[in-house]
Scaffold this motif. Structure first.
Motif, short mmCIF file in Angstrom:
data_model
loop_
_atom_site.label_atom_id
_atom_site.label_comp_id
_atom_site.label_asym_id
_atom_site.label_seq_id
_atom_site.Cartn_x
_atom_site.Cartn_y
_atom_site.Cartn_z
N SER A 169 29.71 44.98 40.46
CA SER A 169 30.88 45.18 41.33
C SER A 169 31.35 46.54 41.30
CB SER A 169 32.09 44.14 40.94
OG SER A 169 32.41 44.45 39.44
N THR A 191 36.80 44.98 35.80
CA THR A 191 36.03 43.86 36.25
C THR A 191 35.02 43.20 35.53
OG1 THR A 191 34.55 45.26 37.40
CG2 THR A 191 36.40 45.06 38.49
N LEU A 227 35.08 37.32 41.93
CA LEU A 227 34.41 37.04 40.19
C LEU A 227 35.47 35.63 39.71
CD1 LEU A 227 34.11 40.61 39.12
CD2 LEU A 227 32.21 38.95 39.60
N THR A 278 31.81 49.05 44.44
CA THR A 278 32.91 49.93 44.71
C THR A 278 32.66 51.42 44.91
OG1 THR A 278 34.41 48.29 43.62
CG2 THR A 278 35.48 50.51 43.72
N LEU A 336 36.88 41.86 44.91
CA LEU A 336 35.87 41.66 44.15
C LEU A 336 36.52 40.90 42.69
CD1 LEU A 336 34.28 45.18 43.66
CD2 LEU A 336 33.30 43.28 44.23
N VAL A 367 24.58 39.10 40.72
CA VAL A 367 25.91 39.17 40.07
C VAL A 367 25.72 38.00 38.96
CG1 VAL A 367 28.48 38.82 40.28
CG2 VAL A 367 26.93 39.81 42.08
N SER A 411 38.89 47.13 47.79
CA SER A 411 37.42 46.55 47.12
C SER A 411 37.83 45.70 45.73
CB SER A 411 36.52 47.71 46.54
OG SER A 411 36.11 48.36 47.62
N MET A 451 27.25 43.27 47.48
CA MET A 451 27.39 42.14 46.61
C MET A 451 26.43 40.94 47.05
SD MET A 451 29.41 43.12 44.46
CE MET A 451 29.74 41.92 43.32
N ASN A 478 32.11 44.05 35.15
CA ASN A 478 30.78 43.71 36.03
C ASN A 478 30.34 44.95 36.61
OD1 ASN A 478 29.49 43.01 38.73
ND2 ASN A 478 29.55 41.09 37.52
#
Length: 793
Positions: free
Chosen positions: A256, A251, A309, A260, A305, A387, A301, A382, A253
């Motif tokens: 995220s 990801t 994104l 998760t 996600l 983010v 998840s 989130m 990130n």
């Protein structure tokens, strides 16, 4: 068509409003789910049960027969301690003294009721009209070389010793400790016995370093089950680290990944609470539930996600807009995949192995909670956490991505890819039929487990570790002294000894022959069963009165002397061969003895051998029901009967492919692998549902033709499918390292099936979707398609 649009609008509206509600009340939602997970987790209690009985349901006929046999005689939970002196000769003064010492110490084992060894073997001899029964070797320190030579001669001629407690060369011997566990708390009783035995062996080896010591038996088997449960539970920590790293890499990130992790931990905590609330005791199969939930919960998840994104990075959505849109696109597919996964795991209840019932129920509950947390806790977190993503600049020239190119490749040649796929699947399905069922419980453990290595050593150097027992009746009280009964029992003993797989036979007829010989001045011509009932009864009474405490015949003769126990020790053979041997023996009794002597074979070995076949038969019905239910769910969810039927192909074929590859790898399946179809069915559906849902959105909302819709599906969900597959592979790859074969084999074939599922959903499924679409569709040049397609808002 209007009904489809209306249903679609209702689903989209609900998902959108739910996402907006969660974002607006993010702190309250987060707090509520924290309280829920903490509340459930506080009820958690993980107790372990290592008793092999847990693998059998109370209605299991083999277990009922085995328990009935133990009620007639004595329970034979045991520990076999095998001694191999470095000089290769048991019969030296020093070695016999050491064996005597260990035998005496073994009597102190908690719950011990009997200790059998070479030194305390009850040897019979006659002096005039008197029968003498003594230890074969007592006070060995005082024996002369001539005495020891005579002890060796007697021992190596004794049928009840050779290939049971002594090998034919006299270089390896065993001490068999029989324990009568109260059965009130196996989690306490078995470790207590194990700790004593291990301490005794350790002290013995310190004092006598010239001995190599190995141990086996039913108590060590139970210990191995218990310790395997503990080890497999520890795999969860390794898996957790791998999931975190994998999610972070895929990801790119941190936020995220953190979200998760929270969803996964909440799901596992809730499942632990379910274990405590339901009073479930964990066993090797059910103890892997944290790894199962951890691996599967990540998938929900990841889909939410990845889409979020993508919307932020590629299409310039704000965080809240991307989150709402991701929930709109993924809420129904995530719900369907969670539902089908729950259905798949619940089918384990159709089987005949209670630990798999527990695994199915715990995982099903955990996945239900994972859906709740992934659609509440995840979006709330989130929405709260910052983010940051790199947005694509407008001046960046558009390039076809890897997933678009794959879509273009498929759409150019759907017919060819379909034919190739069908041929490959057909070949592997044929290979799948070559798998043979084999459920030897010793092979439940790999060579790294001491119980397995010790048992293999004993099997190679002393005696078999499998057995089949028969309770042979006479039809009357005291009937075991009937010469006709004894003669038939003798014939049965002889027949068993002639069978190629039999290593040793322990039968009362051998005792009757030996005592009869001794009562006739040790004349070898009287080494046969008595021909007179009164003599036989008198000899038996005299013999029993001569036996010391703890070494009586209660383990061979029932209370009213109407039945005797025959134990055939056999080599390590497959489950099918074990069952065949038992049937041959039962058939011999039916063909050659009166009805009262007819008996069925029983033993833990035979129970495990039959368990797998019983599990396979019962799971077949469960798998059919699961397939029907999941197909109905998909038809309703996709709102398309034709596509619902089509989904059966990518949902079933990966399992056939998996077992086809397994035939080339092992060609043997065990009880743990029988549940794979039901378990993986729910997992496989994840790929199918997400791909088909994106395909249908493109068709219904954007009016794309089939080829355009396939490319759209690859672009929007391809990365998420690859990501979830990698996470699933990581999870089951960790589980495949388990030392417990039921878990490791199940995990290994699941890895193959998951890979096959992704390939089939990327090659065969889109090809079929194109081929079954209406021919009247516009045939726009696919090459001109732009890779990014934005849904109408």
């Amino acid at each position: 068509m209007n009904a489809l649009k209306k249903a679609s609008n209702v689903t989209n509206t609900f998902a959108k409003r739910w996402a907006q509600f969660v974002i607006k009340n993010k702190w309250y939602v987060l707090l509520a789910t924290i309280i829920l997970s903490m509340g459930l987790g506080s009820q958690g209690a993980m107790e372990f049960d290592g008793d092999y009985h847990v693998f059998f349901s109370k209605s299991n006929p083999e277990l009922e027969a085995f328990d009935a046999l133990q009620e007639k005689y004595t329970k034979d939970d045991n520990i076999v301690i095998v001694l191999s002196p470095s000089n290769g000769n048991i019969f030296t003064k020093e070695n016999l003294v050491a064996i005597e010492e260990l035998t005496a110490e073994a009597w102190n084992t908690p719950y011990s009721s009997r200790v059998d060894a070479v030194t305390n073997f009850q040897h019979t001899s006659a002096q005039g009209d008197d029968l003498y029964v003594d230890d074969l070797s007592y006070e060995s320190a005082n024996k002369t070389p001539q005495d020891i030579a005579e002890i060796r001669r007697k021992a190596l001629k004794e049928p009840l010793l050779v290939n049971r407690l002594l090998n034919e060369e006299g270089s390896v011997t065993a001490i068999n400790v029989t324990v009568r566990l109260p059965g009130e708390d196996s989690a306490k009783e078995i470790p207590e016995v194990t700790a004593f035995i291990r301490s005794t062996i350790s002290n013995f080896q310190e004092k006598h370093p010239n001995f190599e010591v190995h141990s086996s038996g039913l108590v060590p088997l139970n210990t191995a089950f218990f310790e395997s449960s503990m080890r497999d539970l520890m795999l969860t920590m390794i898996m957790l680290i791998i999931v975190v790293i994998t999610t972070l890499i895929l990801t790119r990130n941190f936020v995220s990944t953190l979200a998760t992790l929270v969803v996964v931990m909440f799901s596992i905590m809730s499942a632990v609470g379910f274990v405590g609330l339901m009073g479930i005791k964990l066993t090797p199969p059910s103890s892997v539930f944290p790894t199962m939930i951890l691996t599967l919960a990540v998938a929900d998840s990841i889909h939410i996600l990845i889409t979020m994104l993508q919307k932020m990075r590629k299409e310039g959505y704000s965080k809240h807009e991307a989150l709402v849109e991701s929930m709109r696109l993924n809420f129904m597919p995530v719900f369907i995949t969670s539902l089908t996964t729950v259905i798949g795991f619940l089918t384990m209840n159709f089987g005949d192995v209670p630990p798999f019932w527990d695994l199915g129920n715990i995982t099903a509950f955990g996945m239900t909670m994972a859906f709740i947390y992934s659609t509440s806790t995840l979006p709330a977190l989130m929405a709260i956490l910052p983010v940051k993503t790199k947005q694509k600049t407008e001046n960046t020239p558009e390039k076809f991505g890897w997933y678009t190119n794959l879509g273009l490749f498929v759409t150019k040649q759907p017919v060819r890819l379909t034919i190739i796929s069908i041929v490959a699947i057909g070949g592997l399905t044929y290979l799948a039929t070559k798998n043979q069922f084999n459920d030897e419980f010793i092979n439940y453990f790999d060579e790294t487990v001491q119980f397995r290595s010790d048992t293999d050593y004993i099997s190679d150097n002393l005696t078999g570790i499998y057995n089949v027992e028969f309770s042979v009746g006479s039809g009357e009280s005291g009937g075991i002294n009937n010469p006709e009964y004894l003669q038939k029992l003798n014939e049965f003993e002889d027949w068993l000894n002639q069978q190629p797989e039999v290593v040793h036979v322990n039968a009362f007829s051998e005792v009757a022959r030996r005592v009869n010989r001794s009562m006739h001045g040790d004349n070898e011509s009287y080494y046969k069963v008595p021909a007179n009932r009164e003599e036989a009864a008198q000899y038996l009474l005299l013999y029993e009165l001569s036996l010391p405490f703890g070494l009586d015949l209660n383990n061979q003769i029932n209370v009213d002397k109407s039945e005797t126990r025959v134990t055939a020790t056999i080599e390590n053979i497959s489950s099918a061969e074990m069952i065949d041997f038992s049937k041959r023996a039962e058939r011999w009794l039916e063909d050659h003895t009166p009805e009262a002597m007819h008996a069925i074979g029983v033993s833990p070995t035979l129970m495990f051998s039959k368990l797998g076949f019983r599990q396979a038969d019962s799971m077949f019905k469960g798998n059919i029901i699961a397939l029907i239910l999941i197909s109905i769910v998909l038809m309703l969810a996709l709102r398309n009967f034709k596509l619902g039927l089509l989904s059966i192909i990518p949902n079933v074929t990966p399992v056939l492919v998996g077992f086809g590859f397994w035939a080339m790898y092992k060609a043997q399946i065990n009880t743990g692998m029988v549940i794979v179809f039901g378990m993986t069915l729910g997992i496989i559906v994840d790929d199918t549902v997400h791909f088909m849902s994106k395909f249908l959105r493109a068709r219904r909302e954007l009016n794309y033709d089939a080829k355009q819709a396939v490319i759209y599906a690859f672009e929007t969900v391809g990365k998420a499918l690859v990501t979830t597959t990698i996470v699933l592979l990581a999870g089951f790859a960790v589980l495949s390292t388990s030392s417990f074969a039921l878990n490791s084999y199940m995990a290994r074939i699941t890895v193959i099936i998951i890979v096959a599922a992704l390939i089939i959903d990327f090659i065969l499924l889109p090809s079929l979707l194109i081929l079954i679409s209406k021919k009247s569709e516009s045939k726009e040049n696919v090459r001109s398609l732009q890779p990014q397609i934005q849904l109408d808002k």
